[in-house]
Design a protein around this motif. Structure first.
Motif, short mmCIF file in Angstrom:
data_model
loop_
_atom_site.label_atom_id
_atom_site.label_comp_id
_atom_site.label_asym_id
_atom_site.label_seq_id
_atom_site.Cartn_x
_atom_site.Cartn_y
_atom_site.Cartn_z
N THR A 1 68.46 26.00 4.57
CA THR A 1 69.04 24.68 4.34
C THR A 1 67.94 23.61 4.28
O THR A 1 68.19 22.49 3.87
CB THR A 1 70.04 24.27 5.45
N GLY A 2 66.73 23.99 4.68
CA GLY A 2 65.61 23.06 4.62
C GLY A 2 65.35 22.54 3.21
O GLY A 2 64.95 21.39 3.04
N LEU A 3 65.60 23.38 2.20
CA LEU A 3 65.30 22.94 0.83
C LEU A 3 66.20 21.79 0.39
O LEU A 3 65.69 20.72 0.01
CB LEU A 3 65.36 24.12 -0.14
N PRO A 4 67.54 21.95 0.44
CA PRO A 4 68.36 20.78 0.06
C PRO A 4 68.12 19.56 0.95
O PRO A 4 68.12 18.43 0.48
CB PRO A 4 69.80 21.28 0.19
N PHE A 5 67.88 19.80 2.24
CA PHE A 5 67.65 18.68 3.15
C PHE A 5 66.37 17.92 2.79
O PHE A 5 66.25 16.73 3.08
CB PHE A 5 67.56 19.16 4.60
N THR A 6 65.40 18.63 2.18
CA THR A 6 64.17 17.95 1.80
C THR A 6 64.47 16.86 0.77
O THR A 6 63.95 15.74 0.85
CB THR A 6 63.15 18.95 1.23
N VAL A 7 65.32 17.22 -0.19
CA VAL A 7 65.71 16.24 -1.21
C VAL A 7 66.41 15.06 -0.52
O VAL A 7 66.14 13.89 -0.79
CB VAL A 7 66.66 16.90 -2.24
N VAL A 8 67.29 15.42 0.42
CA VAL A 8 68.05 14.41 1.15
C VAL A 8 67.11 13.45 1.90
O VAL A 8 67.27 12.24 1.87
CB VAL A 8 68.99 15.16 2.14
N LEU A 9 66.07 14.03 2.52
CA LEU A 9 65.14 13.21 3.29
C LEU A 9 64.37 12.24 2.40
O LEU A 9 64.07 11.12 2.79
CB LEU A 9 64.17 14.10 4.06
N LEU A 10 64.04 12.70 1.19
CA LEU A 10 63.33 11.81 0.27
C LEU A 10 64.22 10.62 -0.08
O LEU A 10 63.76 9.48 -0.14
CB LEU A 10 62.91 12.58 -0.99
N LEU A 11 65.51 10.90 -0.29
CA LEU A 11 66.44 9.81 -0.58
C LEU A 11 66.55 8.87 0.63
O LEU A 11 66.65 7.65 0.48
CB LEU A 11 67.82 10.37 -0.92
N ILE A 12 66.51 9.46 1.82
CA ILE A 12 66.62 8.64 3.02
C ILE A 12 65.47 7.64 3.12
O ILE A 12 65.66 6.51 3.56
CB ILE A 12 66.69 9.55 4.28
N CYS A 13 64.27 8.07 2.68
CA CYS A 13 63.12 7.15 2.73
C CYS A 13 63.43 5.89 1.94
O CYS A 13 63.13 4.77 2.36
CB CYS A 13 61.87 7.81 2.15
N TYR A 14 64.05 6.10 0.78
CA TYR A 14 64.42 4.96 -0.05
C TYR A 14 65.44 4.08 0.68
O TYR A 14 65.31 2.85 0.72
CB TYR A 14 64.97 5.49 -1.38
#
Lengths: 561, 139
Positions: free
Chosen positions: A525-538
Motif C-alpha cells: 500500500t506504500g505505492l499508492p500512499f506515496t502519490v497521496v503524500l505528494l498531493l498532501i504536500c500541496y
C-alpha cells in the motif's frame, strides 16, 4: 509569540482563525447507539467496512495461504524493484519540503491558532512520537542493518563499497574503516531524515486541517483542499478505510513477528521453547498491557508507558555505549554524522546506480514501509502536537529523532562491527547475521559480546515487548478516532474492541500462517500512499499560506500587507 | 444553603439534560446561588466547537441562556482534556475544586453514545468528592 514577532505584526484579537467553511458536521454520519450497557459512536460506513474487510482478508490468508503468500510475495518485491526510483524521488521531495518549511516564513504558523499553547512538554511529546514512530525497528535493525552492510557476502553493499572480508572470511584490515563508515551512513540514511520527513508531512497536514481549519481529526481532512466537499462522501470513506486497513494490518503483522522475535530471544538466552503457544501467550500479554494503557488514556497510559520505554531504551543505549568503549563509539557517532551528511546525497540518488541489492532490496523496501505506516504514526503525532509552531514541529519531528537514530545506530551498529572485526572467527554477530541469516537474534548476539549479557538481553526482550505495547496502544487510539469519524471522545469500549481485534488478527495469522503475506500487502500500500503524500504536500502549502496570510493581516499599523 | 452549584454539561447532548438543569436552577434560586456549568472537551474539533476557545465561548453562551431562563447568576467553566473519553472523572473532580463549588448537580443516564455522564462518572465523582453531589436520574 507576540513579543518575539517583528515584521509580522500582532495577530488579530481573540486568536483569529481561518476555518474552512463546510456544511459537514463532525459526527453527522455516525451511528450513536446503546448495546446493553455499552455506548457506541461509530462512523458509518467506515467502521463496518474496515472491520469486515479485515476479517475477509484474514479469512483469505487462512483459507488460501499458498495463494496469498505467492501473490503478495510477488507483488511487494515487484513494486520495490520497479518503482524504487519513484519511492526515492518522493522521499527526497518530502525531506526538501520539510527543510524548506523550517526556513520559510510559513514556519511561523502555529498549529491550533496563534494563541495555542503546547499540549505536552518536550519530553513527553518526544517520548510519544518516538515510541509510536519507530521504536521497535531500532531493536530489530539496530544491529542487523549495520552488521549486514558491513559484511554482506551477497552483493548488497551500499553504493558498491569495499568488503572488509575475503571470500573465506579473513579480515582485510585496509578496508575496515571505509566499510564501517559506509555501513553506518547507509543505515542512518534509512532511519534519519527521510522516514521522519514522511511522518512529518502526514502529521503536519492532519494537525493543520484539524486544529487550524476545524475539520475532523481524520485522514480524509488532509484532502479537503484537493477534493473539496467530496471528502465527506465515498472518496473520504475510501481514504479512511485504507488508512485503518494499513494501520491494523501493519500493527497485527508486526505484533506477530515481534512475538516471534521475543520468543527467539527467550530461547537463545533462557532456552524457553520456541513454539506457537509461547508466542500466542506473548501476544495476549502484550495486548492486555496495551488494553490497560488505552483504558488509562493518553496521559495516564500511553504517555507514561512511552516515557518508561524511553528510559529503558536510554539505559540500554548508555550501557552499550560504555561497555563497548564510550570514547571510540562517540568518535563513531561524530564520524557517523559526518559520513551521513557526506553520503546522504549519493545514497538518495534515484538514478544511475548499480547497487540494486541495497537500493531496491533495502531502501525502496524501507520507504514503502515507512509510507504505509505514515497514516498511523502521522495521525498520532498530530494528536499530540497541538500548540507547536510549524518550525518547532518540523525541527522536533525531523531533526531531533534523526540525531537520536544516528546515535543509536552508531552505538549498536558500532559495537556489532567492533565485535566482527575483533573476533572474525568466533563473533556471534557474524554467526547470526552472515553465516546463518537470523535477523531476530542479531541484537542478542551483539549483547553477548559485551559483559552482563544475561541482564542486558533480558532488558532487550523487555524493550521489544514494551515497544510493541506503545505501538499497539497508540495504534488503537488512531484506529478508534478514524472509525469514529474524527471524534476523540468516542466511548471507551470502542478502543477496547480495536485493541483486542488487533491481537486476535495477529494470533489468527500466527497460527494459520499468512503473517508474511499480509505484511507484504501492507507494504504494497506504500505505492499508492506515496502519490497521496505528494498531493498532501500541496494541500499543506495551500493551508499554510492561508494561515500565514492571517498572521500578516494585522491592524493598519503595518502597511506591508 | 449553597452558594455555588456546579453542573457538568455535555453540550452535544444538552437537550437531554433538562431535568438536572431544572433542579439546579431551582436550587440556585432558592438559595441565591450561582450555577457554574462545566464542560469537558478535547483539543480536536468536535461537532459542538472547532477549537477549545470556541467551545469555551459556546459554554459561556449556554450559561448566559440558562441564567436568563432560570433567573439566577451563572457562568461557564470549560475544561480541556487530552483524552476526554478517559479523563472525564479526573477533569470533573478538578473542576469542582477550581470552581469552588459546594454542590454538584449532575444528570445520569443520558441516552446515546457519549457515555460521559453515565452513572459511573456521577458515581465516581460522588465517591471521591468532599462536597455534596446530587445525581439526577432520567431526562
Amino acid at each position: 509569540m507576540a513579543d518575539t514577532s517583528t515584521d509580522q505584526g500582532i495577530p488579530a484579537p481573540e486568536g483569529a482563525h481561518d476555518l474552512i467553511e463546510t456544511d459537514y458536521e463532525i459526527g453527522q454520519d455516525n451511528i450513536e447507539t446503546q448495546i446493553g450497557p455499552l455506548g457506541l459512536d461509530i462512523h458509518n460506513p467506515v467502521f463496518f467496512i474496515s472491520g469486515l474487510s479485515i476479517i475477509a482478508f484474514v479469512a483469505y490468508a487462512l483459507v488460501a495461504p499458498g495463494q496469498a503468500a505467492e501473490f503478495f510475495g510477488w507483488l511487494r518485491p515487484m513494486l520495490t524493484s520497479n518503482f524504487d526510483w519513484f519511492f526515492m524521488s518522493a522521499a527526497n521531495i518530502f525531506v526538501i519540503f520539510c527543510l524548506l518549511l523550517i526556513v520559510t516564513p510559513l514556519g511561523n504558523v502555529r498549529l491550533g491558532g496563534v494563541d495555542a499553547r503546547p499540549d505536552y512538554s518536550y519530553l513527553g511529546w518526544f517520548a510519544m512520537l518516538f515510541a509510536a514512530g519507530m521504536g521497535i525497528g531500532l531493536m530489530f535493525f539496530g544491529v542487523l542493518e549495520p552488521a549486514y552492510y558491513f559484511a554482506t557476502p551477497w552483493g548488497d553493499e551500499p553504493l558498491g563499497t569495499v568488503r572488509p572480508f575475503t571470500e573465506d572470511g579473513a579480515l582485510i584490515a585496509g578496508n575496515v574503516e571505509e566499510a564501517r563508515r559506509m555501513a553506518l551512513a547507509a543505515t542512518s540514511y534509512h532511519w534519519a531524515l527521510h522516514p521522519w520527513a514522511i511522518y512529518a508531512v502526514v502529521a503536519l497536514a492532519l494537525a493543520l486541517f484539524s486544529y487550524n481549519k476545524g475539520l475532523p481529526l481524520t485522514i480524509r481532512s488532509a484532502f479537503y483542499p484537493i477534493l473539496g466537499e467530496r471528502v465527506w462522501g465515498w472518496w473520504g470513506h475510501v481514504i479512511d478505510i485504507l488508512a485503518v486497513f494499513a494501520t491494523l494490518f501493519g500493527l497485527a503483522t508486526s505484533l506477530g513477528f515481534g512475538a516471534q522475535q521475543a520468543n527467539a530471544g527467550m530461547e537463545y538466552i533462557y532456552g524457553v521453547p520456541n513454539t506457537i503457544t509461547v508466542q500466542v501467550i506473548l501476544i495476549v500479554a502484550i495486548t492486555i498491557v496495551a488494553l490497560i494503557s488505552v483504558l488509562r488514556g493518553l496521559d495516564g497510559g500511553v504517555k507514561r508507558l512511552s516515557e518508561i520505554n524511553m528510559g529503558l531504551a536510554l539505559l540500554l543505549l548508555i550501557f552499550v555505549l560504555f561497555a563497548a568503549g564510550a570514547a571510540t563509539i562517540l568518535t563513531e557517532f561524530v564520524a557517523g554524522i559526518g559520513a551521513y551528511f557526506r553520503e546522504v546525497v549519493p545514497l538518495s540518488m534515484p538514478f544511475g546506480r548499480e547497487d540494486d541489492g541495497y537500493r531496491q532490496g533495502w531502501t525502496a523496501f524501507y520507504w514503502a514501509w515507512w509510507i504505509s505506516w505514515s497514516p498511523f504514526v502521522g495521525m498520532f503525532i498530530a494528536r499530540v502536537s497541538r500548540g507547536r509552531s510549524v518550525r518547532e514541529f518540523i525541527t522536533c519531528v525531523l531533526i531531533i529523532p534523526s540525531l537520536v537514530c544516528v546515535l543509536w545506530m552508531a552505538v549498536f551498529g558500532g559495537a556489532a562491527i567492533n565485535d566482527m572485526v575483533a573476533n572474525p572467527g568466533t563473533s556471534a554477530v557474524i554467526a547470526n547475521v552472515i553465516e546463518t541469516y537470523s535477523p531476530e537474534l542479531s541484537l542478542f548476539a551483539m549483547l553477548e559480546s559485551l559483559p552482563l549479557a544475561a541482564i542486558t538481553s533480558t532488558l532487550g526482550i523487555i524493550l521489544v515487548i514494551v515497544f510493541f505495547v506503545t505501538s499497539s496502544d497508540s495504534g488503537s487510539l488512531v484506529i478508534d478516532t478514524i472509525t469514529a469519524g474524527g471524534k476523540i471522545d468516542a466511548p471507551v469500549p470502542q478502543r477496547i474492541f480495536w485493541c483486542t481485534f488487533e491481537g486476535l488478527v495477529a494470533i489468527a495469522l500466527l497460527i494459520g500462517g499468512g503473517l508474511g503475506a499480509l505484511q507484504a500487502m501492507v507494504i504494497s500500500t506504500g505505492l499508492p500512499f506515496t502519490v497521496v503524500l505528494l498531493l498532501i504536500c500541496y494541500a499543506i502549502v495551500r493551508g499554510l499560506m492561508s494561515e500565514r496570510a492571517l498572521l500578516k493581516s494585522t491592524p493598519p499599523a503595518s502597511p506591508a500587507e | 444553603m449553597f452558594s455555588k452549584i456546579m453542573v457538568p454539561v455535555d453540550l452535544g447532548h444538552a437537550d437531554k439534560l433538562g431535568k438536572a438543569l431544572g433542579v439546579a436552577s431551582q436550587m440556585a434560586r432558592n438559595s441565591g446561588a450561582e450555577v457554574v456549568y462545566v464542560g469537558v472537551t478535547g483539543s480536536a474539533p468536535t461537532r459542538v466547537a472547532h477549537t477549545p476557545e470556541d467551545y469555551a465561548a459556546k459554554l459561556d453562551a449556554f450559561a448566559a441562556e440558562q441564567a436568563e431562563t432560570g433567573g439566577h447568576a451563572a457562568a461557564g467553566h470549560a475544561m480541556v482534556s487530552h483524552d476526554p473519553a478517559t479523563d472525564l472523572d479526573a477533569s470533573l473532580a478538578k473542576a469542582a475544586e477550581e470552581t469552588g463549588a459546594d454542590l454538584v448537580v449532575m444528570a445520569t443516564h443520558v441516552p446515546g453514545a457519549f457515555d460521559a455522564f453515565g452513572p459511573n462518572h456521577g458515581g465516581a465523582l460522588a465517591r471521591h468528592s468532599k462536597i455534596s453531589v446530587f445525581l439526577v436520574r432520567g431526562a
